[in-house]
Write an enzyme that holds these catalytic residues in place. Sequence first.
Site, PDB file in Angstrom:
ATOM      1  N   CYS A   6       7.382 -17.912  22.709  1.00 37.32           N
ATOM      2  CA  CYS A   6       8.653 -18.358  22.153  1.00 37.32           C
ATOM      3  C   CYS A   6       8.599 -18.258  20.631  1.00 37.32           C
ATOM      4  CB  CYS A   6       8.934 -19.799  22.586  1.00 37.32           C
ATOM      5  SG  CYS A   6       8.766 -20.051  24.367  1.00 37.32           S
TER       6      CYS A   6
ATOM      7  N   LYS B  25      -1.795  -5.383  -1.297  1.00 35.89           N
ATOM      8  CA  LYS B  25      -0.358  -5.443  -0.967  1.00 35.89           C
ATOM      9  C   LYS B  25      -0.129  -6.345   0.253  1.00 35.89           C
ATOM     10  CE  LYS B  25      -1.116  -1.351   1.830  1.00 35.89           C
ATOM     11  NZ  LYS B  25      -0.941   0.111   1.967  1.00 35.89           N
TER      12      LYS B  25
ATOM     13  N   ARG C  57      -9.474   3.836  -2.374  1.00 31.98           N
ATOM     14  CA  ARG C  57      -8.527   2.714  -2.245  1.00 31.98           C
ATOM     15  C   ARG C  57      -8.712   2.122  -0.858  1.00 31.98           C
ATOM     16  NH1 ARG C  57      -5.220   7.184  -3.293  1.00 31.98           N
ATOM     17  NH2 ARG C  57      -4.380   6.907  -1.195  1.00 31.98           N
TER      18      ARG C  57
ATOM     19  N   ARG D 216       5.479  11.788   2.829  1.00 30.10           N
ATOM     20  CA  ARG D 216       6.021  10.457   2.562  1.00 30.10           C
ATOM     21  C   ARG D 216       6.227  10.413   1.048  1.00 30.10           C
ATOM     22  NH1 ARG D 216       2.634   5.237   4.612  1.00 30.10           N
ATOM     23  NH2 ARG D 216       1.731   5.492   2.538  1.00 30.10           N
TER      24      ARG D 216
ATOM     25  N   TYR E 183      10.225 -19.532  29.043  1.00 32.29           N
ATOM     26  CA  TYR E 183      11.486 -18.819  29.295  1.00 32.29           C
ATOM     27  C   TYR E 183      11.324 -17.698  30.315  1.00 32.29           C
ATOM     28  CZ  TYR E 183      13.247 -20.952  24.938  1.00 32.29           C
ATOM     29  OH  TYR E 183      13.629 -21.809  23.951  1.00 32.29           O
TER      30      TYR E 183
ATOM     31  N   ASP F 273       8.291 -20.570  18.368  1.00 32.27           N
ATOM     32  CA  ASP F 273       7.387 -21.491  17.678  1.00 32.27           C
ATOM     33  C   ASP F 273       6.194 -21.918  18.528  1.00 32.27           C
ATOM     34  OD1 ASP F 273       9.533 -21.800  15.681  1.00 32.27           O
ATOM     35  OD2 ASP F 273      10.524 -22.864  17.328  1.00 32.27           O
TER      36      ASP F 273
ATOM     37  N   HIS G 136      -2.400  10.775  -0.575  1.00 34.26           N
ATOM     38  CA  HIS G 136      -2.705   9.850   0.533  1.00 34.26           C
ATOM     39  C   HIS G 136      -2.779  10.661   1.827  1.00 34.26           C
ATOM     40  CE1 HIS G 136      -3.017   5.890   2.298  1.00 34.26           C
ATOM     41  NE2 HIS G 136      -1.868   5.942   2.935  1.00 34.26           N
TER      42      HIS G 136
HETATM   43  C1  LIG Z   1      -2.310   0.567   2.130  1.00 35.26           C
HETATM   44  C2  LIG Z   1      -2.781   1.718   1.377  1.00 35.26           C
HETATM   45  C3  LIG Z   1      -4.145   1.980   1.218  1.00 35.26           C
HETATM   46  C4  LIG Z   1      -5.217   1.221   1.970  1.00 35.26           C
HETATM   47  O1  LIG Z   1      -5.272   1.726   3.275  1.00 35.26           O
HETATM   48  P1  LIG Z   1      -6.344   1.168   4.361  1.00 35.26           P
HETATM   49  O2  LIG Z   1      -6.171   2.066   5.512  1.00 35.26           O
HETATM   50  O3  LIG Z   1      -5.898  -0.226   4.672  1.00 35.26           O
HETATM   51  O4  LIG Z   1      -7.653   1.225   3.718  1.00 35.26           O
HETATM   52  C5  LIG Z   1      -4.525   3.016   0.385  1.00 35.26           C
HETATM   53  N1  LIG Z   1      -3.608   3.759  -0.248  1.00 35.26           N
HETATM   54  C6  LIG Z   1      -2.279   3.557  -0.106  1.00 35.26           C
HETATM   55  C7  LIG Z   1      -1.321   4.419  -0.824  1.00 35.26           C
HETATM   56  C8  LIG Z   1      -1.818   2.547   0.722  1.00 35.26           C
HETATM   57  O5  LIG Z   1      -0.506   2.374   0.878  1.00 35.26           O
END
Ligand SMILES: *Cc1c(COP(=O)(O)O)cnc(C)c1O
Length: 375
Positions: free
Chosen positions: A316, A38, A226, A136, A269, A318, A168
Amino acid sequence: MSFPTTPAEARVDLSAIRENLALLTGHAPGAEMMVAVKADAYGHGMVPVARACLEGGAGRLGTAFVREALELRAAGVTAPILAWIIPPGEPLEEAVAGDVELSASGPATLDAIADAAAAAGRTARVHLKADTGLSRGGATIGDWPALLDRALARRAEGTIEIVGLWSHFACADIPGHPSVADQITVFDEALGIAEKAGLGGSHVIRHIANSAALLTLPHARYDMVRSGIAVYGLSPVPSMGDFGLRPAMTLVARAALVKRVPAGSGVSYGHLYVTDRETTLGLVPLGYADGVLRHATNRAEVLAGGRRRRIAGRVCMDQFMIDVGDDPLAEGDEVILFGDGSRGEPTAQEWADSLGTITHEIVTGIGSRVPRVHR
Ligand SMILES: *Cc1c(COP(=O)(O)O)cnc(C)c1O
């Protein structure tokens, strides 16, 4: 366009990604590996990273949104992909037609997926998500039976099949946090209820572990892990070290202007930096529009002319300045903001520490103006 026609670039070492993946799969024997790609693979460039991960042994990819998954399909990626945030109005029919697996946390999403599958003339592959304590996404344990009921009904008509049950963690990156064990207990309960309802079985993938859990909680690996941040070589639990991971991204710019200024010169700045002697200033053409946070003003360090230099004055939009004293620096010389540290440059972890954030935010924040160069 490639260096040196661009003022800066993010170099991504795909061999580091493959090595990290090998290290991580070694930690999760028997579990499938899904790489979270992602947010443009955490700023590393989604399509090249996805290809490298699949070559390197990952079986699956994960994205937040359907749009990201469809971009992978358009690039010819055929591996299983799960998209897990499904707001109303997502292109679900395209997703189902493109064989993108979808997560459902509630009956309304499940119905939208099943309706899209009916319209596409396909069966949608769905992962049901339980909220085991993050509060969540996911159905709470109270709402879980109703979600399962709806899944059974839509499965009976042939529009969906349940291929995953998942959740999660909230605090997997905090060693010893009591919520971790609590979440595993609730997850097991949710799995048991699903099993009894007829939504279990050996073909259903159970998954809850992110990078931190994969590396520190062996009993949380279930059927699949994951992993995101660790694949990119950044520690998911910085207090426990780097786990032997190698950062894949090096952020480099070329000094755009070098000049001598007298003592007492206010720099950038607000004049938040004032030279205390005659000195040489270098202009680095990256700014907060490129993800160099304004908060890095007078704080974060870069490597220039073989030595560490703190950013001098305001970052800044850029550009920002560095003060190299009487050291030689020429226009066009490389300035390394962060990398794997092997040349003495700061790491993304050091940037995160000095800015009070996590490395996820440092690397995903690199703006679209900075080309990603893969090697
Ligand atoms: C981003 C994400 C992950 C990966 O998490 P890391 O901490 O980067 O390994 C796994 N599961 C879900 C649902 C996520 O949103």
